[in-house]
Design an enzyme around this catalytic site. Structure first.
Site, PDB file in Angstrom:
ATOM      1  CG  LEU A  41      -1.891  -1.180   1.316  1.00 24.56           C
ATOM      2  CD1 LEU A  41      -2.701  -1.094   2.603  1.00 24.56           C
ATOM      3  CD2 LEU A  41      -2.814  -1.234   0.112  1.00 24.56           C
ATOM      4  N   GLY A 100       3.509  -0.145   5.185  1.00 24.80           N
ATOM      5  CA  GLY A 100       4.870   0.218   5.572  1.00 24.80           C
ATOM      6  C   GLY A 100       4.904   0.720   7.005  1.00 24.80           C
ATOM      7  CG  ASP A 134       9.464  12.019   9.308  1.00 23.02           C
ATOM      8  OD1 ASP A 134       8.538  12.577   8.688  1.00 23.02           O
ATOM      9  OD2 ASP A 134      10.528  12.581   9.566  1.00 23.02           O
ATOM     10  CG  ASN A 178       5.658  14.695   5.813  1.00 21.33           C
ATOM     11  OD1 ASN A 178       4.954  14.505   4.829  1.00 21.33           O
ATOM     12  ND2 ASN A 178       5.167  15.055   6.983  1.00 21.33           N
ATOM     13  CE1 TYR A 218      14.919   8.424   5.071  1.00 21.86           C
ATOM     14  CE2 TYR A 218      13.399   8.841   6.888  1.00 21.86           C
ATOM     15  CZ  TYR A 218      14.688   8.709   6.407  1.00 21.86           C
ATOM     16  OH  TYR A 218      15.758   8.861   7.258  1.00 21.86           O
ATOM     17  CB  CYS A 263       5.875   2.380   0.764  1.00 25.61           C
ATOM     18  SG  CYS A 263       6.111   2.526   2.546  1.00 25.61           S
ATOM     19  CE  LYS A 312      -4.124  11.996  -2.743  1.00 26.08           C
ATOM     20  NZ  LYS A 312      -3.799  13.428  -2.906  1.00 26.08           N
TER      21      LYS A 312
END
Length: 209
Positions: A91, A111, A115, A117, A119, A123, A149
């Site tokens: 996902l 995953g 954090d 933001n 990385y 995923c 999202k």
């Protein structure tokens, strides 16, 4: 889980130990605790797996006495070693594949990263590199979001759990997503835009020529 009528499998991938600090590890484990609690209270719990369980995440989990007795499938191995690749769906909000229904022969991988933001897209990148199918929840089909999202581990888990329990995607999203996400039904957004257009037209018609 053995007595559950739900065979949908959800696996959390805890392979992000090395890129999370202690605070993020603690948040990750708290989210997993909530996933377990939600699943335990469900009438028909999903088949819940925690994979790549080791390192700092395991050490943090060990603060919670008795966790090994939980009705959860703990595995130190990767999800790729436990399940067949053809059954995996990672996902990720960066995927172009929208998931409209949950299939019992699939394993939905979340995953275990706090954090996102820092990385962004990791995923999605992992799924592509490993040749694993990937998909995203149909948020954009039903809601307009004011923020990114990307959802927390427990929010994704809860949405999937509610959908397996019979709720529609829209019902699950509106019930689970926190107000700070600014989630608004697309129908409501359309009404607001239509109202704005109408007001503009009225103003235009009433202005002196």
């Amino acid at each position: 889980m053995l007595q559950s009528n739900c065979n949908v499998r959800i696996a959390v991938d805890l392979s992000f130990d090395d890129i999370m600090n202690d605070k993020e590890i603690s948040k990750c484990i708290k989210q997993l605790l909530r996933c377990y609690s939600l699943n335990r209270r469900a009438k028909d719990p999903v088949q819940f797996y925690i994979t790549n369980f080791g390192g700092k995440c395991k050490k943090e989990m060990e603060k919670h006495t008795g966790y090994m007795n939980w009705d959860v499938n703990f595995h130190s191995e990767s999800y790729r070693d436990i399940f067949e690749s053809k059954d995996l769906v990672y996902l990720t909000s960066e995927s172009d594949n929208i998931i409209y229904s949950l299939e019992e022969n699939k394993v939905y991988v979340i995953g275990g990263l706090v954090d996102h933001n820092s990385y962004k897209g990791i995923c999605h990148q992992i799924a592509q590199e490993k040749g694993i199918s990937h998909g995203k929840l149909p948020i954009e089909e039903f809601l307009e979001m004011k923020t990114r999202k990307v959802l927390t581990i427990d929010h994704v888990f809860e949405i999937l759990l509610e959908v397996t329990g019979g709720k529609s995607w829209k019902e699950a999203f509106l019930h689970v997503l926190p107000p700070r996400k600014g989630a608004v039904e697309r129908a409501e957004v359309f009404k607001e835009k239509l109202s704005t257009v109408s007001e503009t037209q009225v103003q235009s018609n009433t202005e002196p020529s």
